[in-house]
Write a protein that holds these residues in place. Structure first.
Motif, PDB file in Angstrom:
ATOM      1  N   CYS A   1       0.742  -1.228  -0.186  1.00 48.37           N
ATOM      2  CA  CYS A   1       0.074   0.038  -0.057  1.00 48.37           C
ATOM      3  C   CYS A   1       0.867   1.420   0.025  1.00 48.37           C
ATOM      4  O   CYS A   1       0.865   2.321  -0.831  1.00 48.37           O
ATOM      5  CB  CYS A   1      -1.034   0.119   1.263  1.00 48.37           C
ATOM      6  SG  CYS A   1      -2.011   1.334   1.409  1.00 48.37           S
TER       7      CYS A   1
ATOM      8  N   GLN B   1       2.655   1.679  -3.483  1.00 47.99           N
ATOM      9  CA  GLN B   1       1.703   1.993  -4.456  1.00 47.99           C
ATOM     10  C   GLN B   1       1.346   3.373  -4.235  1.00 47.99           C
ATOM     11  O   GLN B   1       1.188   4.479  -5.239  1.00 47.99           O
ATOM     12  CB  GLN B   1       0.596   1.327  -4.214  1.00 47.99           C
ATOM     13  CG  GLN B   1       0.477  -0.015  -4.845  1.00 47.99           C
ATOM     14  CD  GLN B   1      -0.665  -0.939  -4.716  1.00 47.99           C
ATOM     15  OE1 GLN B   1      -1.339  -0.757  -3.678  1.00 47.99           O
ATOM     16  NE2 GLN B   1      -1.086  -1.879  -5.540  1.00 47.99           N
ATOM     17  N   ARG B   2       1.085   4.109  -3.057  1.00 50.64           N
ATOM     18  CA  ARG B   2       0.844   5.655  -2.639  1.00 50.64           C
ATOM     19  C   ARG B   2       2.005   6.683  -3.040  1.00 50.64           C
ATOM     20  O   ARG B   2       1.895   7.629  -4.014  1.00 50.64           O
ATOM     21  CB  ARG B   2       0.627   5.545  -1.277  1.00 50.64           C
ATOM     22  CG  ARG B   2      -0.773   5.280  -0.841  1.00 50.64           C
ATOM     23  CD  ARG B   2      -1.069   5.439   0.470  1.00 50.64           C
ATOM     24  NE  ARG B   2      -1.081   6.731   1.022  1.00 50.64           N
ATOM     25  CZ  ARG B   2      -0.906   7.337   2.065  1.00 50.64           C
ATOM     26  NH1 ARG B   2      -0.660   6.372   3.280  1.00 50.64           N
ATOM     27  NH2 ARG B   2      -0.954   8.364   2.405  1.00 50.64           N
TER      28      ARG B   2
ATOM     29  N   SER C   1       2.609   6.056  -6.752  1.00 54.71           N
ATOM     30  CA  SER C   1       1.582   6.955  -7.807  1.00 54.71           C
ATOM     31  C   SER C   1       1.847   8.646  -7.733  1.00 54.71           C
ATOM     32  O   SER C   1       1.623   9.054  -8.960  1.00 54.71           O
ATOM     33  CB  SER C   1       0.637   6.653  -7.023  1.00 54.71           C
ATOM     34  OG  SER C   1      -0.022   5.277  -7.151  1.00 54.71           O
ATOM     35  N   LYS C   2       2.105   8.910  -6.492  1.00 52.44           N
ATOM     36  CA  LYS C   2       2.526  10.312  -6.456  1.00 52.44           C
ATOM     37  C   LYS C   2       3.680  10.736  -7.259  1.00 52.44           C
ATOM     38  O   LYS C   2       3.684  11.801  -8.016  1.00 52.44           O
ATOM     39  CB  LYS C   2       2.851  10.737  -4.989  1.00 52.44           C
ATOM     40  CG  LYS C   2       3.112  12.256  -4.532  1.00 52.44           C
ATOM     41  CD  LYS C   2       1.805  12.955  -4.573  1.00 52.44           C
ATOM     42  CE  LYS C   2       2.173  14.477  -3.913  1.00 52.44           C
ATOM     43  NZ  LYS C   2       1.116  15.289  -4.222  1.00 52.44           N
TER      44      LYS C   2
ATOM     45  N   SER D   1       4.840   9.215  -9.801  1.00 45.88           N
ATOM     46  CA  SER D   1       4.491   9.379 -11.357  1.00 45.88           C
ATOM     47  C   SER D   1       3.517  10.502 -11.798  1.00 45.88           C
ATOM     48  O   SER D   1       3.700  10.903 -13.011  1.00 45.88           O
ATOM     49  CB  SER D   1       3.693   7.913 -11.511  1.00 45.88           C
ATOM     50  OG  SER D   1       3.233   7.908 -12.804  1.00 45.88           O
ATOM     51  N   GLU D   2       2.655  10.776 -10.952  1.00 44.93           N
ATOM     52  CA  GLU D   2       1.789  12.036 -11.279  1.00 44.93           C
ATOM     53  C   GLU D   2       2.298  13.354 -11.234  1.00 44.93           C
ATOM     54  O   GLU D   2       2.304  14.070 -12.016  1.00 44.93           O
ATOM     55  CB  GLU D   2       0.609  11.983 -10.259  1.00 44.93           C
ATOM     56  CG  GLU D   2      -0.384  10.730 -10.548  1.00 44.93           C
ATOM     57  CD  GLU D   2      -1.229  10.687  -9.250  1.00 44.93           C
ATOM     58  OE1 GLU D   2      -1.373  11.499  -8.554  1.00 44.93           O
ATOM     59  OE2 GLU D   2      -2.101   9.682  -9.310  1.00 44.93           O
TER      60      GLU D   2
END
Length: 292
Positions: free
Chosen positions: A246, A249-250, A253-254, A256-257
Motif C-alpha cells: 500500500c 503504491q501511494r 503513484s505520487k 508518477s503523477e
C-alpha cells in the motif's frame, strides 16, 4: 546451539504456554523483521506467502523451497533477536524431507516451524481448492519433526487445512491426533465462524495459534479477546507485506503523477530513519575503530 539460542527458545515456549495470545507479526525479509522488532512485537514469523509474493512476485502456490526459506531465515536471524517462527509449508516433502527441513531450519536460526497437512503443491490457506493428505501421513511427519530437532524447546506448530476440505469437526479430530504425535502448538487454519474461534482453545491441552488474514476468511477478534479465549499465539502473517505494498503504491503513484517526490513522512520513511533501521551508526563506529 549457543546459550542465547537455548534461552530464547525456552522463553518463547514458556510465553506461548501462557496462552495470552501475543501477536506474532510476519516478515518477508530482514528489514521487515527489524521493523517488527523495532515496533515492539514479541516474535517474528517468516512467511512463505510473503517471501513468495515479495521475492518472486508470485502467488502463494508452493513456489518457495527449503533453500529459499533457510536463506531468508538466516538473514532474519542475523537482523533480529526476537524468537523466529519459520513457515515450512508442508515440510517440503515426505517425513524424511521433514527431518532434513527441521535440521536445516534449526541451523538457520529458527526457534519454531509451522508445518501443514496439505498435499503438494500447497495453496494459501485462504484460497479455494485446497486438498489435504491423510491424517496418518501428517502424524508421521510430525513425529519425524519432533525426533529431528536438536533442542527440545524448538517448537513444532502443526497446522491443519482440513476445515475447508472436510469441515471443522474433521479438523478438530486431526488436531487431536497431531497433538498426540508430539506437536507443541496447533493451528486450525481458516476458521470461518466466531463460534468456532471461541470454542477451539478449550478443546485442547496444548496451545493454539490463530491466523488473522487481513481480508481472509477468519473473523477478526482483538488480541485482548483472543487472550481471554486462551490462544497461545495470534499470527498476522502478512500485515507488513500488505502495508508495504500500500505504501509503495501511494508513494510511487505520487511520483508518477507529479514527477517528483519529496521527503514527506506520510509517504516515505525519512532518509535518516532508513539509516537508523539498518544500524548505519554501528558501521560508522566500526569503520573508525578499524581505521577503514
Amino acid at each position: 546451539m549457543t546459550q542465547s539460542d537455548a534461552s530464547r527458545r525456552a522463553a518463547f515456549r514458556a510465553r506461548v504456554a501462557e496462552r495470552k495470545a501475543p501477536i506474532i507479526a510476519g516478515a518477508y525479509n530482514a528489514l521487515s523483521a527489524r521493523i517488527i522488532e523495532d515496533t515492539g512485537f514479541e516474535a517474528v514469523y517468516l512467511t512463505g506467502a510473503g517471501v513468495t509474493n515479495m521475492a518472486f512476485g508470485l502467488p502463494d502456490l508452493s513456489f518457495v523451497s527449503l533453500r529459499d526459506m533457510a536463506e531468508h531465515a538466516a538473514r532474519v536471524r542475523e537482523a533480529v533477536e526476537l524468537p523466529l517462527v519459520v513457515d515450512a509449508d508442508t515440510g517440503f516433502g515426505n517425513a524424511l524431507n521433514v527431518r532434513q527441513s527441521v535440521h536445516t531450519l534449526e541451523r538457520s536460526g529458527a526457534d519454531a516451524i509451522q508445518m501443514e497437512d496439505q498435499i503438494l503443491p500447497k495453496k494459501c490457506g485462504h484460497f479455494e481448492g485446497k486438498q489435504v493428505i491423510p491424517a496418518g501421513e501428517m502424524v508421521g511427519k510430525i513425529r519425524a519433526a519432533v525426533d529431528a530437532r536438536r533442542d527440545e524447546n524448538f517448537q513444532i506448530i502443526a497446522r491443519t487445512d482440513a476445515a475447508a476440505v472436510h469441515g471443522i469437526e474433521d479438523a478438530i479430530e486431526r488436531a487431536h491426533r497431531y497433538a498426540e504425535a508430539g506437536a507443541d502448538v496447533l493451528f486450525i487454519e481458516a476458521t470461518e465462524t466466531r463460534e468456532d474461534i471461541e470454542r477451539l482453545p478449550a478443546l485442547f491441552e496444548i496451545p493454539l495459534l490463530i491466523n488473522v488474514v487481513i481480508g481472509g476468511k477468519t473473523p477478526t477478534l482483538s488480541q485482548t479477546e483472543l487472550a481471554g479465549l486462551g490462544y497461545g499465539l495470534t499470527l498476522y502473517a502478512n500485515a507488513a507485506l500488505q502495508s508495504a505494498v500500500c505504501g509503495m503504491q501511494r508513494a510511487l503513484s505520487k511520483l508518477s503523477e507529479d514527477g517528483r517526490l519529496d521527503e514527506d513522512p506520510t509517504l516515505v520513511a525519512p532518509f535518516a530513519e532508513r539509516q537508523r533501521l539498518v544500524d548505519k551508526a554501528l558501521f560508522d563506529r566500526l569503520s573508525s575503530e578499524y581505521g577503514d
